[in-house]
Design a protein around this motif. Sequence first.
Motif, mmCIF file in Angstrom:
data_model
loop_
_atom_site.group_PDB
_atom_site.id
_atom_site.type_symbol
_atom_site.label_atom_id
_atom_site.label_comp_id
_atom_site.label_asym_id
_atom_site.label_seq_id
_atom_site.Cartn_x
_atom_site.Cartn_y
_atom_site.Cartn_z
ATOM 1 N N UNK A 24 1.224 -1.323 -0.211
ATOM 2 C CA UNK A 24 -0.106 0.082 0.132
ATOM 3 C C UNK A 24 0.391 1.700 0.289
ATOM 4 N N UNK A 25 1.702 1.118 0.627
ATOM 5 C CA UNK A 25 2.566 2.317 0.516
ATOM 6 C C UNK A 25 3.765 2.606 -0.449
ATOM 7 N N UNK A 26 3.661 1.684 -1.490
ATOM 8 C CA UNK A 26 4.733 1.543 -2.971
ATOM 9 C C UNK A 26 3.952 2.247 -3.500
ATOM 10 N N UNK A 27 2.292 1.838 -3.174
ATOM 11 C CA UNK A 27 1.111 2.404 -4.370
ATOM 12 C C UNK A 27 1.146 3.467 -4.440
ATOM 13 N N UNK A 28 1.204 4.012 -3.006
ATOM 14 C CA UNK A 28 0.615 5.096 -2.599
ATOM 15 C C UNK A 28 2.050 6.323 -3.244
ATOM 16 N N UNK A 29 3.017 5.502 -2.431
ATOM 17 C CA UNK A 29 4.128 6.889 -3.456
ATOM 18 C C UNK A 29 4.423 7.063 -4.777
ATOM 19 N N UNK A 30 3.721 5.490 -5.178
ATOM 20 C CA UNK A 30 4.367 5.020 -6.836
ATOM 21 C C UNK A 30 3.621 6.339 -7.776
ATOM 22 N N UNK A 31 2.234 6.277 -7.356
ATOM 23 C CA UNK A 31 0.963 7.071 -7.359
ATOM 24 C C UNK A 31 1.358 8.478 -7.073
ATOM 25 N N UNK A 32 1.419 9.257 -6.013
ATOM 26 C CA UNK A 32 2.559 10.422 -5.978
ATOM 27 C C UNK A 32 3.246 10.357 -6.628
ATOM 28 N N UNK A 33 4.861 10.157 -7.428
ATOM 29 C CA UNK A 33 5.535 10.234 -7.671
ATOM 30 C C UNK A 33 4.768 10.690 -9.029
ATOM 31 N N UNK A 34 4.381 9.566 -9.608
ATOM 32 C CA UNK A 34 4.047 10.142 -10.996
ATOM 33 C C UNK A 34 2.647 11.222 -11.508
ATOM 34 N N UNK A 35 2.013 11.552 -10.660
ATOM 35 C CA UNK A 35 1.387 13.185 -10.280
ATOM 36 C C UNK A 35 2.306 13.844 -10.219
ATOM 37 N N UNK A 36 3.433 14.065 -9.835
ATOM 38 C CA UNK A 36 4.046 14.481 -9.565
ATOM 39 C C UNK A 36 4.635 14.966 -10.543
ATOM 40 N N UNK A 37 5.526 14.238 -11.173
ATOM 41 C CA UNK A 37 6.615 13.437 -12.332
ATOM 42 C C UNK A 37 6.069 14.130 -13.391
ATOM 43 N N UNK A 38 4.776 13.948 -13.962
ATOM 44 C CA UNK A 38 3.558 14.806 -14.780
ATOM 45 C C UNK A 38 3.171 16.264 -15.099
ATOM 46 N N UNK A 39 3.132 15.910 -13.708
ATOM 47 C CA UNK A 39 2.424 17.790 -14.227
ATOM 48 C C UNK A 39 3.753 18.671 -13.979
ATOM 49 N N UNK A 40 5.393 17.932 -13.625
ATOM 50 C CA UNK A 40 6.316 19.061 -13.288
ATOM 51 C C UNK A 40 6.977 19.080 -15.192
#
Length: 217
Positions: free
Chosen positions: A41-57
């Motif tokens: 669950x923690x890894x999925x949360x981190x990766x989803x956060x990272x995907x949103x972050x990287x896509x926006x940047x």
Amino acid sequence: MPPLLFAFAVGLGQGLLHAVGPDHCAAMATLGMLGGGRRRAALVTALRFALGHAAMLGGVAGACLLAGVGLSETFERWAEIFGGGVLIALAVAALLFPSSVGHGHPHLPGHDREPHSHSHASGHVSTAAGALMAVSGVRSLLLALPPLLVGGSLSTAGWTYLPGFALGILLGMGAVGLLFAEGYSRMNQRLGAWLHRAVALGSGALGLFWIGSRLRL
């Protein structure tokens, strides 16, 4: 080293450094602990956060670069204030309405006993939080992009910096998420509850400090 590989490697390294910034770690800890210490669950949360972050940047920086548009220091200042506000909002939601952060909506009494899936809603919250917190880093990314360092010419080698940067964010945030989950899983329920509150309060305090320091500039 070929220019394509060099730009990718530079982007990867800077993405890793960007991922472990204090604001990102605070947001990831606040979101990640709602998974109850479960590593997946923690890894999925981190990766989803990272995907949103990287896509926006990457999306905003790439659009600005193609359009030849720069971002001012004033924009960066208010974007960082906005990022501090996102941290405070996550902290308040985690303290007062933890189910709304973990599942995307608050629970009514007795709702926890009803079997249903929250994975999509929880993913949306993590992805949205990552995207919103990325706004403050767009100007820094624009200044770091290799094409801008050669007078704005759009070289092919320079563009490999962006996927390298995105991969660095994914790896760095995934590692941070797993680290928090590993520590949290080793605690008993009572200590874990106190740690959850402490992390949320720390995130809120960092958000307030972030906003105050930018308003004084």
